[in-house]
Write an enzyme that holds these catalytic residues in place. Structure first.
Site, PDB file in Angstrom:
ATOM      1  N   GLU A   1       0.653  -1.343   0.137  1.00 11.19           N
ATOM      2  CA  GLU A   1       0.068   0.280  -0.089  1.00 11.19           C
ATOM      3  C   GLU A   1       1.325   1.681  -0.127  1.00 11.19           C
ATOM      4  O   GLU A   1       0.899   2.390  -0.650  1.00 11.19           O
ATOM      5  CB  GLU A   1      -0.785  -0.145   1.472  1.00 11.19           C
ATOM      6  CG  GLU A   1      -1.799  -0.648   1.441  1.00 11.19           C
ATOM      7  CD  GLU A   1      -2.862  -0.799  -0.007  1.00 11.19           C
ATOM      8  OE1 GLU A   1      -2.989   0.043   0.195  1.00 11.19           O
ATOM      9  OE2 GLU A   1      -3.064  -1.619  -0.387  1.00 11.19           O
TER      10      GLU A   1
ATOM     11  N   SER B   1     -28.763 -28.694 -22.936  1.00 10.21           N
ATOM     12  CA  SER B   1     -30.162 -28.982 -23.617  1.00 10.21           C
ATOM     13  C   SER B   1     -31.077 -27.729 -23.291  1.00 10.21           C
ATOM     14  O   SER B   1     -32.496 -27.579 -24.229  1.00 10.21           O
ATOM     15  CB  SER B   1     -30.712 -29.912 -23.408  1.00 10.21           C
ATOM     16  OG  SER B   1     -29.976 -31.509 -24.184  1.00 10.21           O
TER      17      SER B   1
END
Length: 827
Positions: A114, A389
């Site tokens: 950071e 399907s």
């Protein structure tokens, strides 16, 4: 002396040259004083500005220092206006850690990731700010931030999301003031106690316990790097929500630590290789309910407001949703019941997901993100899986109906087994079938043939109109059976079916209806679009109602109101695996009021983690949830649009019989005539040992004599009626099998034709059409038994071997002379 001639002189007038104006050079003394005073003024302005920043920061810190605490919780309400969740309190775990409790590698990981110059700057890192500005200018957008850890802590004092100059100036003021009043260790400790780690977890101590089940001081390097990766994006880099993204980001953090000298290369590689597993007691920390729906709302609200997750949680907003508690409770009850799911061989659960949408308004009524779902977990409702399907109505039958060339009663061919290099199969064999019956049985060959006729491009465009996302590699015939690169999510499938249920009009699924508070917003539906014709939507609904009827693959989805839907399953897709295991099982369906999609499967599929039951189990779960969920919802009916063509009663072949006659050694075939004009009968035959039927003969009379049989051979026959006026074929008749006995056949002597005939020659009858070779019987396919899986590949039960002849043009050629009684072809 002679006078000398006077020399003539001429005077030339020249203009004076213009004087060149000399540039006055700044003397070294003047240049020095100019630069000196410029620098002095800049320094004075900088000092004044810095003093103003310090003074302003001191003032703000004195006035608002107590605000280094959580803000007001945002609240989610259901459709009735009742509170269902406080975003701030879903998992509001906060524990304060002392500096001495925090492992050194945890501090190093945060600093390396950071704020690399944390110990060198005084609250503002001008080097980082300058670098960020240069990158932003090059990219012409904000691509990199320059905030220090101190600035991030300062930002959390004021939880407004307004990204303005004054907001950044305020941050800078408070950051400098914090650096004046606190030590680096105090700032880092306060930051680690205040930081948000996703899933409602604030602070490094609570994060260690929640994500790893360990005390803070007992954390390992890889765990520290995992947490250090999260502050920039607590959801994206969360090991529970996105384990792969988390692992990749952890590797980046460890690389930064290695590059900055905090760890060795060996330590880096060892920590990078660890695979995250959630602790067994993690669920003990959660409270509340409706997590999946709340998480969906949270993500939707972030898009609407532009706030980050943490900002949204504590911004004090009132978020009103379309959640229907009755539906959500019914869904949660069934997902908590193990009997609704297959039993796993180990601790890895068979998972599932479900979403219900009111397709009339687009409002989402209920969501199940999975079994044992926890807040900010893996919400499977928007995760991609292979649709199997269930995609057939979207890419094959829908586009065919939309073309206007096909109807639910149109006959589809199954005779072609391979299309280029793609060879699908199913257990039904190659007998022609109506589109409705193909949908009801979930026949694979018919769906692929239909997509091939319509065109892959048209099928893909139709699917994308309905909201599916297709990759370039998806555009092939395997698409008809759900063979997609990334697949489709339950949300996408429910959206596509919602459009069918809504008469072909667009549907905009949404959970939030209104937001009030610091930000005000109200849902407004986008303009409606007709994405398919009302007739196509009606035909699809009719066809998929047959799926839910007795004998259909989705029969277990039937409830006490009209239902249309489609099942879907996919093969395992594991190299070397030869079994019948299923990876994904679906049912997507709708009533006239609501649409729902159900998915079942394992999160990670392997040979030990496959389903054995098909879409029937998903269909059963659909019914179990929808029946109580819709209690009290006014019953409606599917609306039949105008201009829908009528389907004539289907032609049927009745009393089909076959008899062997020793006279002439022939087989006599007969059946009841069909009471229609222009009917041709197509007779199919297969002899023992052959895998395929051939189209033996076309006739216009309901009887045929087969004189091409041989002793000791068994022959199978069936008949199809063809109506040239409507281009419609009947369902095949029953199959009749006849064994020719071993007898001596007397071939009658044919007299020689006289040399001088006394009568004109007899014109022989026109020979009938010669049928081509039939297709091979296939394997796979979805059974009519609700528990039988549909498999879009070569894993089903052996097919019957029935196949249609090689006729391409649907209009049959002229039949043989009926007066002769037989016209033989295909021999």
């Amino acid at each position: 002396m002679a006078e000398q001639p006077r020399r003539r002189t001429t005077t030339t007038t020249t203009k004076p040259k213009a004087k060149t104006k000399k540039k006055r050079r700044m003397s070294g003394k003047a240049w020095f004083y100019g630069m000196f005073f410029t620098i002095v003024i800049a320094i004075v302005c900088g000092i004044i500005g810095y003093l103003l920043i310090i003074l302003n920061g001191e003032r703000l810190l004195e006035e608002h220092g107590s605000k280094l605490e959580f803000g007001e919780a945002s609240i989610i309400y259901d459709v009735n206006g009742n509170e269902i969740s406080r975003l701030y309190d879903i998992l509001d775990h906060r524990e304060v850690a002392d500096f001495s409790e925090i492992p050194q590698f945890m501090k190093d990981a945060i600093v390396a990731t950071e704020d690399q110059r944390f110990y060198e700057h005084s609250g503002l890192d001008f080097w980082a700010i300058g670098r960020a500005l240069v990158k932003d200018v090059i990219a012409r957008s904000a691509v990199e931030g320059g905030s220090t850890i101190t600035q991030q802590l300062a930002k959390n004092v004021f939880l407004s999301a307004d990204k303005t100059f004054f907001r950044k100036a305020t941050e800078a003021s408070i950051a400098v003031a914090l650096e004046q009043q606190l030590t680096k260790d105090e700032i880092l400790t306060m930051y680690l106690n205040r930081i948000y780690f996703g899933k409602g977890i604030h602070g490094i101590k609570a994060a260690a316990e929640f994500y790893f089940g360990v005390e803070l001081e007992d954390m390992k390097l890889w765990q520290a790097a995992t947490l250090a990766a999260m502050p920039k994006a607590p959801n994206r880099f969360n090991p529970l929500v996105n384990p792969d993204e988390s692992m990749n980001r952890r590797a980046v953090v460890l690389r930064l630590m290695y590059d900055q000298g905090y760890i060795t290369e060996g330590e880096m590689k060892e920590a990078q290789a660890v695979v995250y597993e959630a602790p067994p007691n993690q669920n003990d920390m959660k409270t509340g309910k409706y997590y999946a729906y709340s998480d969906f709302v949270l993500n939707e609200a972030m898009k609407i407001t532009g706030l980050s997750e943490e900002e949204l949680r504590v911004s004090g907003l009132q978020i009103y949703t379309s959640l229907e508690p009755q539906a959500q409770d019914a869904m949660d009850k069934e997902f908590a019941d193990p009997s609704n799911f297959e039993e796993s061989k180990d601790d890895q659960l068979v998972q599932g997901s479900m979403i219900i949408i009111d397709h009339r308004s687009g409002e989402i009524k209920a969501i199940a993100g999975g079994r044992d779902y926890s807040s900010r977990g893996w919400n499977r409702v928007d995760k991609m899986r292979q649709p199997g399907s269930a995609i057939k109505p979207i890419v094959a039958y829908g586009p065919a109906l939309e073309s206007g060339k096909y109807f639910p009663w149109s006959t589809l061919k199954n005779d072609q087994k391979c299309f280029s290099n793609y060879c699908p199969s199913d257990r039904w064999g190659a007998v022609p079938v109506s589109m409705t019956q193909a949908m009801k049985d979930s026949r694979n060959l018919a769906a692929v043939w239909m997509l091939n006729e319509v065109g892959v491009k048209q099928g893909a465009e139709f699917a994308e109109k309905l909201g599916l996302t297709l990759e370039p590699d998806d555009r092939n015939l395997a698409m008809a059976l759900g063979g997609l690169t990334r697949g489709a999510s339950p949300l996408q499938m429910a959206t596509a079916y919602s459009i069918m249920a809504n008469g072909g009009k667009s549907v905009d699924p949404h959970a939030i209806t209104k937001i009030t508070g610091k930000k005000n917003w109200e849902y407004k539906a986008p303009p409606s679009k007709q994405l398919m014709s009302p007739q196509t939507a009606w035909y699809l609904t009719e066809m998929m109602q047959a799926v839910v009827e007795k004998g259909g693959t989705g029969a277990r989805a039937a409830i006490d109101r009209p239902v249309a839907g489609k099942t879907g399953t996919t093969q395992a897709g594991i190299p070397g695996y030869k079994g019948n295991g299923i990876k994904d099982a679906w049912f997507v369906g709708y009533t006239p009021e609501w649409t729902a999609a159900v998915w079942m499967g394992y999160d990670k599929t392997d040979v030990n983690h496959l389903l054995t039951k098909g879409g029937g189990q998903s269909a059963a779960l659909f019914a179990k949830v929808m029946r109580p969920a819709m209690k009290g919802v006014a019953n409606d009916s599917f609306k039949r649009p105008n201009d829908v063509k009528e389907d004539k009663p289907p032609m049927t072949i009745k009393n089909f019989k076959a008899e062997f006659s020793e006279t002439g050694a022939r087989v006599l075939l007969s059946w009841d005539p069909v009471n229609e004009k222009e009917i041709t009968y197509e007779v199919y035959r297969k002899e023992s040992g052959a895998s395929d039927y051939i189209r033996f003969v076309d006739v216009v009379t309901p009887y045929v004599e087969d004189m091409s049989v041989f002793p000791g051979i068994t022959y199978d026959y069936y008949v199809v009626a063809y109506d040239a006026a409507t281009n419609q074929r009947s369902e095949p008749s029953n199959v009749v099998s006849l064994a020719i006995p071993e007898i001596d056949i007397d071939i009658p002597e044919i007299p020689m034709e006289p040399e001088n005939p006394t009568s004109p020659p007899v014109t022989p009858p026109e020979e009938g059409n010669q049928g081509g070779e039939g297709g091979n019987g296939g394997t796979g396919g979805e059974g009519t038994d609700p528990g039988t899986p549909e498999t879009p590949g070569n894993t089903g039960n052996p097919g019957g071997g029935e196949g249609e002849g090689g006729l391409v043009d649907p209009t049959p050629p002229p039949a043989g002379n009926a007066g002769e009684g037989v016209s033989v072809g295909g021999l």
